[in-house]
Design an enzyme around this catalytic site. Structure first.
Site, PDB file in Angstrom:
ATOM      1  N   SER A  91     -10.651  -9.771  -6.934  1.00  0.00           N
ATOM      2  CA  SER A  91     -11.600  -8.834  -7.544  1.00  0.00           C
ATOM      3  C   SER A  91     -11.813  -9.231  -8.998  1.00  0.00           C
ATOM      4  O   SER A  91     -10.900  -9.771  -9.634  1.00  0.00           O
ATOM      5  CB  SER A  91     -11.017  -7.422  -7.487  1.00  0.00           C
ATOM      6  OG  SER A  91     -11.706  -6.564  -8.380  1.00  0.00           O
ATOM      7  N   TYR A 115      -4.445  -1.496  -9.362  1.00  0.00           N
ATOM      8  CA  TYR A 115      -5.327  -2.340  -8.534  1.00  0.00           C
ATOM      9  C   TYR A 115      -5.510  -3.700  -9.220  1.00  0.00           C
ATOM     10  O   TYR A 115      -5.380  -4.755  -8.584  1.00  0.00           O
ATOM     11  CB  TYR A 115      -6.674  -1.624  -8.350  1.00  0.00           C
ATOM     12  CG  TYR A 115      -7.692  -2.396  -7.543  1.00  0.00           C
ATOM     13  CD1 TYR A 115      -7.542  -2.531  -6.161  1.00  0.00           C
ATOM     14  CD2 TYR A 115      -8.803  -2.978  -8.148  1.00  0.00           C
ATOM     15  CE1 TYR A 115      -8.479  -3.226  -5.416  1.00  0.00           C
ATOM     16  CE2 TYR A 115      -9.747  -3.668  -7.409  1.00  0.00           C
ATOM     17  CZ  TYR A 115      -9.585  -3.800  -6.044  1.00  0.00           C
ATOM     18  OH  TYR A 115     -10.511  -4.496  -5.303  1.00  0.00           O
TER      19      TYR A 115
HETATM   20  N1  LIG Z   1     -15.666  -2.708  -2.467  1.00  0.00           N
HETATM   21  C1  LIG Z   1     -15.489  -3.233  -3.670  1.00  0.00           C
HETATM   22  O1  LIG Z   1     -16.058  -2.736  -4.672  1.00  0.00           O
HETATM   23  C2  LIG Z   1     -14.650  -4.461  -3.848  1.00  0.00           C
HETATM   24  C3  LIG Z   1     -14.793  -5.211  -5.033  1.00  0.00           C
HETATM   25  C4  LIG Z   1     -13.994  -6.328  -5.225  1.00  0.00           C
HETATM   26  C5  LIG Z   1     -13.066  -6.690  -4.264  1.00  0.00           C
HETATM   27  N2  LIG Z   1     -12.943  -5.938  -3.128  1.00  0.00           N
HETATM   28  C6  LIG Z   1     -11.910  -6.346  -2.159  1.00  0.00           C
HETATM   29  O2  LIG Z   1     -12.519  -6.635  -0.920  1.00  0.00           O
HETATM   30  C7  LIG Z   1     -11.596  -6.378   0.146  1.00  0.00           C
HETATM   31  C8  LIG Z   1     -12.273  -5.534   1.222  1.00  0.00           C
HETATM   32  O3  LIG Z   1     -12.655  -4.304   0.649  1.00  0.00           O
HETATM   33  P1  LIG Z   1     -13.802  -3.364   1.243  1.00  0.00           P
HETATM   34  O4  LIG Z   1     -14.694  -3.030   0.127  1.00  0.00           O
HETATM   35  O5  LIG Z   1     -14.365  -3.930   2.486  1.00  0.00           O
HETATM   36  O6  LIG Z   1     -12.925  -2.056   1.547  1.00  0.00           O
HETATM   37  P2  LIG Z   1     -12.925  -1.072   2.806  1.00  0.00           P
HETATM   38  O7  LIG Z   1     -14.285  -0.905   3.348  1.00  0.00           O
HETATM   39  O8  LIG Z   1     -12.201   0.148   2.340  1.00  0.00           O
HETATM   40  O9  LIG Z   1     -12.028  -1.849   3.870  1.00  0.00           O
HETATM   41  C9  LIG Z   1     -10.657  -2.080   3.634  1.00  0.00           C
HETATM   42  C10 LIG Z   1     -10.059  -2.747   4.845  1.00  0.00           C
HETATM   43  O10 LIG Z   1      -8.673  -2.975   4.590  1.00  0.00           O
HETATM   44  C11 LIG Z   1      -7.934  -2.437   5.690  1.00  0.00           C
HETATM   45  N3  LIG Z   1      -6.624  -1.956   5.283  1.00  0.00           N
HETATM   46  C12 LIG Z   1      -6.321  -1.141   4.251  1.00  0.00           C
HETATM   47  N4  LIG Z   1      -5.009  -0.877   4.243  1.00  0.00           N
HETATM   48  C13 LIG Z   1      -4.476  -1.522   5.309  1.00  0.00           C
HETATM   49  C14 LIG Z   1      -3.174  -1.640   5.832  1.00  0.00           C
HETATM   50  N5  LIG Z   1      -2.108  -1.021   5.287  1.00  0.00           N
HETATM   51  N6  LIG Z   1      -2.997  -2.393   6.943  1.00  0.00           N
HETATM   52  C15 LIG Z   1      -4.037  -3.001   7.529  1.00  0.00           C
HETATM   53  N7  LIG Z   1      -5.298  -2.949   7.075  1.00  0.00           N
HETATM   54  C16 LIG Z   1      -5.505  -2.200   5.976  1.00  0.00           C
HETATM   55  C17 LIG Z   1      -8.777  -1.272   6.181  1.00  0.00           C
HETATM   56  O11 LIG Z   1      -8.371  -0.941   7.493  1.00  0.00           O
HETATM   57  P3  LIG Z   1      -8.575   0.538   8.075  1.00  0.00           P
HETATM   58  O12 LIG Z   1      -9.988   0.552   8.588  1.00  0.00           O
HETATM   59  O13 LIG Z   1      -7.574   0.639   9.125  1.00  0.00           O
HETATM   60  O14 LIG Z   1      -8.378   1.487   6.920  1.00  0.00           O
HETATM   61  C18 LIG Z   1     -10.160  -1.881   6.109  1.00  0.00           C
HETATM   62  O15 LIG Z   1     -10.387  -2.711   7.213  1.00  0.00           O
HETATM   63  C19 LIG Z   1     -10.393  -5.687  -0.505  1.00  0.00           C
HETATM   64  O16 LIG Z   1      -9.363  -6.617  -0.702  1.00  0.00           O
HETATM   65  C20 LIG Z   1     -10.929  -5.219  -1.842  1.00  0.00           C
HETATM   66  O17 LIG Z   1      -9.926  -5.111  -2.824  1.00  0.00           O
HETATM   67  C21 LIG Z   1     -13.728  -4.849  -2.881  1.00  0.00           C
END
Ligand SMILES: NC(=O)c1ccc[n+]([C@@H]2O[C@H](COP(=O)([O-])OP(=O)(O)OC[C@H]3O[C@@H](n4cnc5c(N)ncnc54)[C@H](OP(=O)(O)O)[C@@H]3O)[C@@H](O)[C@H]2O)c1
Length: 270
Positions: A142, A155
């Site tokens: 990130s 985070y």
């Molecule tokens: N969205 C942003 O603004 C942003 C910006 C920069 C980087 N990122 C990074 O991008 C990645 C994906 O984020 P996203 O935006 O797609 O978030 P998201 O929609 O909330 O999805 C998060 C994913 O992680 C899984 N997860 C969370 N805790 C878990 C656990 N204990 N065991 C197994 N799976 C788990 C969730 O599974 P469940 O469905 O089971 O909860 C879901 O599939 C993350 O690493 C995040 O830090 C996001």
């Protein structure tokens, strides 16, 4: 799960989330075979059924913070005749809160999901990745791992740690065939961000990207010849560079924004 010269077997963590879903679609369209990981079997099965050639993909639900469940996931990966060529560490959690409002349980959940689980998964899959002629790890970091942002200290620490891990591993595996990539998106339109975070970004003028754009960048890394890292978004890429050489400039810019950040953080965790 038969692969051709160009297609691979890919373990995608966090496949049930916003970025994971977009990534799963982009990878499946390219003919890759996916091991879809997340916590909800129902959501993962639904995703699998929507992907091209659904029969090529497997659903592997597990809570990555549970060592036992992680072990079972690894055991399944080792039992596959296809092996595993690529690990995409995408699962993650975030929490927008001031440090004073963050208890040990919340800290542990963020560090375990975003840092410990990717490191442990990478270690445990390494024998398979090293065996593959096209082995790769892609870690989703990130921008906040490179610009310490108030309200995201834990985070940010988890993502800084993931970047440090990626850099060291890229060098450790530099004389092997395994490529080690890192992608740092800025804000992305997914449910990871609560309403307060969306409002904070709007108030601060921070722009966000679609999960599809993140998936496109991830594919570019996968298909590139060399281990690489990418930072997404302008002016975020510039701020990351300025922060690396003149952090005091960024300190004063962000300190000025503290009243706004504090207001939204308190709204998020009253
Ligand atoms: N969205 C942003 O603004 C942003 C910006 C920069 C980087 N990122 C990074 O991008 C990645 C994906 O984020 P996203 O935006 O797609 O978030 P998201 O929609 O909330 O999805 C998060 C994913 O992680 C899984 N997860 C969370 N805790 C878990 C656990 N204990 N065991 C197994 N799976 C788990 C969730 O599974 P469940 O469905 O089971 O909860 C879901 O599939 C993350 O690493 C995040 O830090 C996001």
């Amino acid at each position: 799960m038969e692969n051709t010269d160009k297609t691979r077997t890919i373990l995608l963590t966090g496949a049930s989330g916003g970025i994971g879903n977009a990534l799963a679609h982009s990878l499946a369209v390219r003919g890759h075979s996916l091991l879809l990981q997340g916590r909800s079997e129902r959501v993962l099965e639904q995703l699998r059924s929507e992907l091209p050639e659904a029969h090529r993909h497997l659903v592997l639900p597990a809570d990555l913070c549970d060592a036992q469940q992680r072990c079972e996931l690894i055991r399944t990966c080792h039992s596959l005749s296809s092996g595993v060529d690529v690990l995409i560490n995408n699962a993650g959690v975030a929490r927008f809160a001031l440090l004073a409002d963050t208890d040990d349980t919340a800290m542990r959940a963020i560090l375990e999901t975003n840092l410990l689980a990717p490191m442990a998964l990478t270690r445990d899959l390494l024998p398979l990745l090293l065996r593959s002629p096209r082995g790769a790890v892609i870690n989703i970091g990130s921008a906040f791992g490179h610009i310490g942002h108030p309200g995201f200290s834990i985070y940010g620490a988890s993502k800084s740690g993931l970047h440090g891990f990626t850099e060291a591993l890229r060098r450790e595996l530099g004389d092997s065939r395994v490529k080690v990539h890192y992608l740092a998106p800025r804000a992305v339109d997914t449910s990871l961000n609560t309403d307060a975070v969306v409002e904070l970004n709007r108030a601060l003028g921070n722009r966000s990207d679609s999960p599809t754009l993140v998936a496109k960048q991830c594919l570019a890394l996968l298909e590139g010849g060399r281990s690489a890292r990418r930072f997404m978004g302008w002016p975020e890429r510039l701020f990351i560079k300025i922060n690396a050489v003149l952090p005091s400039l960024v300190d004063s810019a962000l300190v000025k924004k503290m009243p706004v950040i504090r207001r939204f953080a308190e709204q998020n965790h009253p």
